[in-house]
Design a protein around this motif. Structure first.
Motif, PDB file in Angstrom:
ATOM      1  N   ASP A   1      28.714  66.697  88.075  1.00 29.59           N
ATOM      2  CA  ASP A   1      28.345  67.243  86.768  1.00 29.59           C
ATOM      3  C   ASP A   1      27.542  66.208  85.993  1.00 29.59           C
ATOM      4  O   ASP A   1      27.787  65.000  86.107  1.00 29.59           O
ATOM      5  CB  ASP A   1      29.583  67.616  85.951  1.00 29.59           C
ATOM      6  CG  ASP A   1      30.339  68.803  86.532  1.00 29.59           C
ATOM      7  OD1 ASP A   1      29.798  69.469  87.437  1.00 29.59           O
ATOM      8  OD2 ASP A   1      31.469  69.057  86.078  1.00 29.59           O
TER       9      ASP A   1
ATOM     10  N   SER B   1      21.264  79.408  87.561  1.00 30.00           N
ATOM     11  CA  SER B   1      22.573  79.404  88.190  1.00 30.00           C
ATOM     12  C   SER B   1      22.425  79.903  89.613  1.00 30.00           C
ATOM     13  O   SER B   1      21.748  80.902  89.866  1.00 30.00           O
ATOM     14  CB  SER B   1      23.563  80.285  87.422  1.00 30.00           C
ATOM     15  OG  SER B   1      24.840  80.262  88.032  1.00 30.00           O
TER      16      SER B   1
ATOM     17  N   TYR C   1      20.072  69.153  78.362  1.00 35.26           N
ATOM     18  CA  TYR C   1      20.716  70.156  79.223  1.00 35.26           C
ATOM     19  C   TYR C   1      21.995  69.613  79.850  1.00 35.26           C
ATOM     20  O   TYR C   1      22.237  68.405  79.866  1.00 35.26           O
ATOM     21  CB  TYR C   1      19.759  70.602  80.335  1.00 35.26           C
ATOM     22  CG  TYR C   1      19.471  69.563  81.383  1.00 35.26           C
ATOM     23  CD1 TYR C   1      20.194  69.513  82.573  1.00 35.26           C
ATOM     24  CD2 TYR C   1      18.473  68.598  81.199  1.00 35.26           C
ATOM     25  CE1 TYR C   1      19.934  68.549  83.541  1.00 35.26           C
ATOM     26  CE2 TYR C   1      18.209  67.632  82.152  1.00 35.26           C
ATOM     27  CZ  TYR C   1      18.951  67.610  83.322  1.00 35.26           C
ATOM     28  OH  TYR C   1      18.701  66.651  84.275  1.00 35.26           O
ATOM     29  N   LYS C   2      22.792  70.553  80.331  1.00 35.09           N
ATOM     30  CA  LYS C   2      23.982  70.228  81.109  1.00 35.09           C
ATOM     31  C   LYS C   2      23.853  70.884  82.475  1.00 35.09           C
ATOM     32  O   LYS C   2      23.382  72.017  82.577  1.00 35.09           O
ATOM     33  CB  LYS C   2      25.248  70.743  80.423  1.00 35.09           C
ATOM     34  CG  LYS C   2      25.588  70.070  79.112  1.00 35.09           C
ATOM     35  CD  LYS C   2      26.847  70.668  78.513  1.00 35.09           C
ATOM     36  CE  LYS C   2      27.179  70.011  77.175  1.00 35.09           C
ATOM     37  NZ  LYS C   2      28.393  70.620  76.555  1.00 35.09           N
ATOM     38  N   ARG C   3      24.287  70.161  83.511  1.00 34.76           N
ATOM     39  CA  ARG C   3      24.323  70.730  84.847  1.00 34.76           C
ATOM     40  C   ARG C   3      25.746  70.598  85.376  1.00 34.76           C
ATOM     41  O   ARG C   3      26.298  69.501  85.431  1.00 34.76           O
ATOM     42  CB  ARG C   3      23.343  70.012  85.781  1.00 34.76           C
ATOM     43  CG  ARG C   3      23.262  70.657  87.166  1.00 34.76           C
ATOM     44  CD  ARG C   3      22.123  70.073  87.975  1.00 34.76           C
ATOM     45  NE  ARG C   3      22.065  70.667  89.317  1.00 34.76           N
ATOM     46  CZ  ARG C   3      21.137  70.369  90.225  1.00 34.76           C
ATOM     47  NH1 ARG C   3      20.182  69.487  89.928  1.00 34.76           N
ATOM     48  NH2 ARG C   3      21.160  70.946  91.409  1.00 34.76           N
ATOM     49  N   THR C   4      26.345  71.723  85.704  1.00 35.76           N
ATOM     50  CA  THR C   4      27.728  71.742  86.166  1.00 35.76           C
ATOM     51  C   THR C   4      27.803  72.347  87.556  1.00 35.76           C
ATOM     52  O   THR C   4      26.986  73.200  87.925  1.00 35.76           O
ATOM     53  CB  THR C   4      28.623  72.555  85.218  1.00 35.76           C
ATOM     54  OG1 THR C   4      28.147  73.907  85.157  1.00 35.76           O
ATOM     55  CG2 THR C   4      28.613  71.944  83.821  1.00 35.76           C
ATOM     56  N   GLN C   5      28.805  71.915  88.317  1.00 40.10           N
ATOM     57  CA  GLN C   5      29.047  72.444  89.658  1.00 40.10           C
ATOM     58  C   GLN C   5      30.529  72.780  89.772  1.00 40.10           C
ATOM     59  O   GLN C   5      31.372  71.890  89.880  1.00 40.10           O
ATOM     60  CB  GLN C   5      28.606  71.439  90.724  1.00 40.10           C
ATOM     61  CG  GLN C   5      27.101  71.212  90.713  1.00 40.10           C
ATOM     62  CD  GLN C   5      26.617  70.191  91.725  1.00 40.10           C
ATOM     63  OE1 GLN C   5      27.400  69.473  92.338  1.00 40.10           O
ATOM     64  NE2 GLN C   5      25.304  70.123  91.909  1.00 40.10           N
TER      65      GLN C   5
ATOM     66  N   ASP D   1      26.319  76.195  90.933  1.00 37.17           N
ATOM     67  CA  ASP D   1      25.494  75.103  90.399  1.00 37.17           C
ATOM     68  C   ASP D   1      24.676  75.674  89.250  1.00 37.17           C
ATOM     69  O   ASP D   1      23.765  76.482  89.468  1.00 37.17           O
ATOM     70  CB  ASP D   1      24.598  74.570  91.519  1.00 37.17           C
ATOM     71  CG  ASP D   1      23.756  73.385  91.088  1.00 37.17           C
ATOM     72  OD1 ASP D   1      24.099  72.738  90.084  1.00 37.17           O
ATOM     73  OD2 ASP D   1      22.748  73.101  91.775  1.00 37.17           O
TER      74      ASP D   1
ATOM     75  N   ILE E   1      22.617  75.222  85.367  1.00 33.83           N
ATOM     76  CA  ILE E   1      21.936  74.404  84.365  1.00 33.83           C
ATOM     77  C   ILE E   1      21.912  75.187  83.059  1.00 33.83           C
ATOM     78  O   ILE E   1      21.453  76.336  83.016  1.00 33.83           O
ATOM     79  CB  ILE E   1      20.502  74.058  84.798  1.00 33.83           C
ATOM     80  CG1 ILE E   1      20.522  73.165  86.041  1.00 33.83           C
ATOM     81  CG2 ILE E   1      19.750  73.356  83.660  1.00 33.83           C
ATOM     82  CD1 ILE E   1      19.147  72.873  86.610  1.00 33.83           C
TER      83      ILE E   1
ATOM     84  N   ASN F   1      22.692  65.838  95.269  1.00 31.97           N
ATOM     85  CA  ASN F   1      23.386  65.180  94.165  1.00 31.97           C
ATOM     86  C   ASN F   1      23.250  63.659  94.225  1.00 31.97           C
ATOM     87  O   ASN F   1      23.093  62.990  93.199  1.00 31.97           O
ATOM     88  CB  ASN F   1      24.865  65.558  94.190  1.00 31.97           C
ATOM     89  CG  ASN F   1      25.121  67.002  93.786  1.00 31.97           C
ATOM     90  OD1 ASN F   1      24.274  67.641  93.161  1.00 31.97           O
ATOM     91  ND2 ASN F   1      26.275  67.535  94.168  1.00 31.97           N
TER      92      ASN F   1
END
Length: 288
Positions: free
Chosen positions: A201, A256, A207-211, A233, A235, A284
């Protein structure tokens, strides 16, 4: 016609989530090490912990301290893992009731931290048989990062008499979070690694990017159900920074995507149907 319809119905049933996944809802508990194990007379969790750290004892502050744990392998193999600290310190137990080979077993997780010269922690996953006199069946180091826990709810049923154990190891810095999630099979009262799924993450100004990882089982006619692992995944863009400030970097487009891998039992081990999650881990790593 009837045979064709029957084959179609059976195929649909095999794709349904396994009926036993709703059972065994009991998850991880955190009893004090000095408390008795329910249903097992005079045995305490401390008695079980001493099978791993023989001189573990309570101090005046309510912590349990001891020296080095017993020798054990790392779940990923002989070339993996850090060293345990010279002094172990625990405040409680992480306990999880599981099924393995149709038998009731207790798994306990002890996060011992790590040695001063190791970037990785040291976390003991221990397996106990509590029928009769308690026995330690197996113990492995499951740390793949600094801090290690059971991943809630800690287990995934893969049959009416078997669970896969799920742990996670993680560390964070100011805007990044790293997570490794081992999937661990218990077979013949021994731990076997299925895979380690790595997610990452990141939270920047724009922005935020989460997994996010989701796991489910699918019956496929094998003794152990298939395991489907899906990482979402995503954004999410921000209009401004956390405190309303303008952001220097350009934000990528919001998006997404789902990356899925299914692990099937082949009679000897779980095998995955693609390397999609390995490729994600490689992507990553370039962002670290």
């Amino acid at each position: 016609m009837h045979r064709t319809l029957l084959r179609f119905i059976l195929a649909c049933l095999l794709l349904l989530p396994c009926p036993w996944t709703a059972a065994g809802a009991q998850g991880v508990s955190f009893p004090d090490l000095g408390s008795p194990v329910p249903g097992h007379g005079d045995t305490t969790y401390l008695d079980l912990a001493r099978m791993v750290i023989s001189d573990l004892a309570a101090d005046k502050d309510g912590f349990y301290r001891g020296s080095m744990p017993i020798e054990m392998r790392h779940i990923e193999g002989p070339d993996s893992g850090g060293q345990p600290p010279e002094t172990s310190s625990l405040s409680n137990a992480a306990a999880l009731n599981i099924k393995a080979g149709g038998k009731h077993r207790l798994a306990m997780l002890f996060d011992l931290g790590g040695s001063a010269d190791s970037a990785e922690g040291f976390a003991v996953l221990a397996l106990y048989d509590l029928a009769g006199k308690p026995r330690l069946l197996d113990a492995v180091n499951v740390a793949v990062d600094r801090s290690t826990y059971f991943r809630d709810p800690g287990k995934l049923p893969i049959g009416p008499g078997d669970d896969v154990i799920i742990t996670l190891s993680t560390h964070f810095n100011s805007n990044q979070g790293y997570v490794g999630t081992p999937l661990i099979l218990v077979r013949d009262d021994s731990f076997e690694l299925i895979d380690v799924i790595h997610t990452f993450d990141e939270s920047l100004c724009a922005y935020k990017r989460t997994q996010e990882l989701a796991l489910e089982t699918v019956a496929d006619g094998q003794p152990y159900a298939a395991i489907q692992a899906t990482v979402t995944d995503a954004i999410v863009t921000e209009a401004a920074g956390p405190n309303g400030e303008s952001c220097d970097e350009a934000a990528p487009e919001a998006s997404s995507r789902d990356i899925s891998v299914t692990y099937h039992w082949d009679g000897a081990a779980y095998v995955k149907d693609s390397d999609a999650l390995d490729k994600l881990a490689g992507e990553n790593a370039k962002r670290f």
